[in-house]
Design an enzyme around this catalytic site. Structure first.
Site, PDB file in Angstrom:
ATOM      1  N   ASP A 101       0.863  -1.174   0.000  1.00 57.51           N
ATOM      2  CA  ASP A 101       0.000   0.000   0.000  1.00 57.51           C
ATOM      3  C   ASP A 101       0.902   1.228   0.000  1.00 57.51           C
ATOM      4  O   ASP A 101       1.914   1.266   0.697  1.00 57.51           O
ATOM      5  CB  ASP A 101      -0.908  -0.027   1.235  1.00 57.51           C
ATOM      6  CG  ASP A 101      -2.005   1.005   1.169  1.00 57.51           C
ATOM      7  OD1 ASP A 101      -2.098   1.724   0.160  1.00 57.51           O
ATOM      8  OD2 ASP A 101      -2.773   1.113   2.143  1.00 57.51           O
TER       9      ASP A 101
ATOM     10  N   ASP B  28      -8.468  -6.975   0.809  1.00 55.82           N
ATOM     11  CA  ASP B  28      -7.625  -7.046   2.005  1.00 55.82           C
ATOM     12  C   ASP B  28      -8.377  -6.399   3.145  1.00 55.82           C
ATOM     13  O   ASP B  28      -9.224  -5.527   2.923  1.00 55.82           O
ATOM     14  CB  ASP B  28      -6.287  -6.315   1.807  1.00 55.82           C
ATOM     15  CG  ASP B  28      -6.431  -4.806   2.015  1.00 55.82           C
ATOM     16  OD1 ASP B  28      -6.121  -4.312   3.122  1.00 55.82           O
ATOM     17  OD2 ASP B  28      -6.894  -4.104   1.078  1.00 55.82           O
TER      18      ASP B  28
ATOM     19  N   CYS C 140     -13.085 -27.732  10.422  1.00 55.17           N
ATOM     20  CA  CYS C 140     -12.087 -26.754   9.983  1.00 55.17           C
ATOM     21  C   CYS C 140     -10.692 -27.372  10.088  1.00 55.17           C
ATOM     22  O   CYS C 140     -10.371 -28.039  11.078  1.00 55.17           O
ATOM     23  CB  CYS C 140     -12.179 -25.491  10.835  1.00 55.17           C
ATOM     24  SG  CYS C 140     -10.887 -24.264  10.466  1.00 55.17           S
TER      25      CYS C 140
ATOM     26  N   CYS D  98      -7.791 -25.638  10.083  1.00 55.70           N
ATOM     27  CA  CYS D  98      -6.769 -24.675  10.512  1.00 55.70           C
ATOM     28  C   CYS D  98      -5.969 -25.263  11.677  1.00 55.70           C
ATOM     29  O   CYS D  98      -6.419 -26.213  12.334  1.00 55.70           O
ATOM     30  CB  CYS D  98      -7.420 -23.344  10.899  1.00 55.70           C
ATOM     31  SG  CYS D  98      -8.086 -23.300  12.589  1.00 55.70           S
TER      32      CYS D  98
ATOM     33  N   CYS E 134      -8.093 -25.424  15.025  1.00 56.15           N
ATOM     34  CA  CYS E 134      -9.209 -26.377  15.091  1.00 56.15           C
ATOM     35  C   CYS E 134      -8.752 -27.827  15.012  1.00 56.15           C
ATOM     36  O   CYS E 134      -9.431 -28.722  15.519  1.00 56.15           O
ATOM     37  CB  CYS E 134     -10.207 -26.086  13.972  1.00 56.15           C
ATOM     38  SG  CYS E 134     -11.126 -24.546  14.218  1.00 56.15           S
TER      39      CYS E 134
ATOM     40  N   HIS F 225      -6.829 -19.063  12.865  1.00 53.78           N
ATOM     41  CA  HIS F 225      -8.139 -19.581  12.443  1.00 53.78           C
ATOM     42  C   HIS F 225      -8.828 -18.598  11.496  1.00 53.78           C
ATOM     43  O   HIS F 225      -9.346 -18.992  10.439  1.00 53.78           O
ATOM     44  CB  HIS F 225      -9.041 -19.843  13.648  1.00 53.78           C
ATOM     45  CG  HIS F 225     -10.464 -20.126  13.241  1.00 53.78           C
ATOM     46  ND1 HIS F 225     -10.896 -21.366  12.831  1.00 53.78           N
ATOM     47  CD2 HIS F 225     -11.545 -19.289  13.117  1.00 53.78           C
ATOM     48  CE1 HIS F 225     -12.175 -21.294  12.482  1.00 53.78           C
ATOM     49  NE2 HIS F 225     -12.593 -20.047  12.649  1.00 53.78           N
TER      50      HIS F 225
END
Length: 382
Positions: free
Chosen positions: A89, A275, A313, A315, A318, A344
């Protein structure tokens, strides 16, 4: 190179090739403002949770550690040990967010550093030079992000200046490419430039600006200055009006947006890149995203809950830990609790983008979107 693979209405499924690897869109960029994801998340973690693009901030890295330091360390990719695309950015958003610490003039913006108060000047040329030193994959043009509640005259003057700044950004990047490509220490000789559409919630100003910047044949186009105070309905209306005036054959980026629902609505309107700090910021406060809505793990009802944050999930949180344990970590102010929640949330966002791409590939994005939005409302009904 950017190639549209499939469309469903205005929604685009595309493939983009860059010097740092390919990007499959729609894509969510994981925000690492100062070359790190807040919440003790490493670049190894980003690889594991399916991140395609990391986003860092020109102003913050210029202030600390300094873009010259990053250049001497081999550029942002080597510095943070990340081998996939990076978008930087330009620092333009800080013109909005640091309103009390800056003064805008035609030549650029004078800041007082939020770190130590020292005076900093950044204009289009400086922003391009800094981003060249950082050697990101995609550089954003330097702009002003006016407040959504600013009056029409201010917004028009701001947008006119942003258009002039964009031309200066393009001229500076061409100069850098021609001059620096001959130098052996240039890190990325194929940096891309995205322009930014502004105009607050004035659709006619937005459309006129979109037409002007579309003629400049840039590598991509962003819609900036949304999610800064206007309603979701106003944001969607602006996207409905403006995106058709941006080149369809170039990537479209909706800056700083947003919630999972915002992303679904943005994809439907033709947006490729997103984003937002929400997944990491909310995760640090124990708020986690699921297919059934957002959960607050500080709630006492999770004190003895043996289930993962979300059943099924994949991740890192999890796969191993219970809601009860993560709640305990958060209550005890243990950093691991914050880290697991951020991991997560980022995984949830990245995985949702994979689902979106698959739905577009299969031609059933509309039904996917309806089902996903209906699921998000489940907790709200309890």
């Amino acid at each position: 190179m950017y190639k549209i693979l499939k469309m469903e209405g205005r929604a685009k499924r595309a493939h983009m090739e860059t010097v740092h690897g390919n990007i499959e869109t729609p894509v969510f960029m994981n925000v690492g403002t100062a070359a790190a994801i807040k919440g003790a998340v490493s670049t190894e973690d980003l690889q594991q949770i399916g991140t395609q693009v990391e986003l860092s901030n020109t102003y913050h890295l210029h202030v600390r550690p300094g873009d010259e330091v990053v250049k001497k360390m081999g550029g942002l990719h080597k510095f943070m040990v990340w081998d996939k695309p990076i978008l930087t950015d330009s620092g333009g958003f800080q013109v909005f967010s640091l309103a009390g610490l800056r003064k805008i003039k035609e030549e650029g913006v004078y800041f007082h550093s939020h770190v130590d108060g020292r005076k900093i000047f950044m204009g289009p040329e400086e922003s391009m030079q800094i981003q060249s030193n950082l050697a990101s994959t995609i550089a954003m043009a330097f702009d002003e992000c006016p407040s959504s509640v600013a009056d029409r005259r201010y917004v028009q003057n701001s947008v006119d200046r942003t258009a002039r700044w964009l031309q200066r950004c393009k001229d500076k990047m061409q100069e850098l490419n021609q001059r620096l490509n001959a130098l052996p220490d240039t890190i990325n000789k194929e940096q891309l430039l995205f322009g930014i559409n502004q105009g607050a919630i004035y659709e006619d100003i937005r459309i006129d600006h979109a037409k002007r910047i579309s003629e400049m044949d840039l590598d991509g186009y962003a819609v900036g200055g949304l999610a800064v105070g206007e309603t979701h309905e106003e944001m969607y209306h602006i996207l409905d009006e403006v995106v058709p005036y941006l080149p369809k054959e170039k990537p479209t980026y909706l800056m700083g947006v947003g919630t999972p629902a915002n992303i679904l609505e943005g994809v439907e309107r033709g947006v490729d890149f997103f984003d937002c700090v929400y997944p990491s910021r909310n995760g640090r406060h124990g708020h986690v995203y699921t297919n059934h809505g957002k959960m607050n793990l500080f709630n006492q009802k999770y004190e003895l809950d043996p289930r993962p944050i979300e059943e099924g999930c994949q991740c890192p949180a999890c796969r191993h830990y219970s809601r009860a344990y993560i709640r305990h970590l958060l209550k005890a102010k243990e950093m691991l609790g914050m880290r697991l929640c951020v991991l997560h949330n980022l995984y949830f966002y990245n995985n949702m983008m994979t689902e979106i791409r698959n739905a577009l590939d299969e031609g059933n994005f509309a039904s996917y979107k309806r089902a996903k939005l209906a699921g998000f409302e489940e907790y709200d009904k309890k």
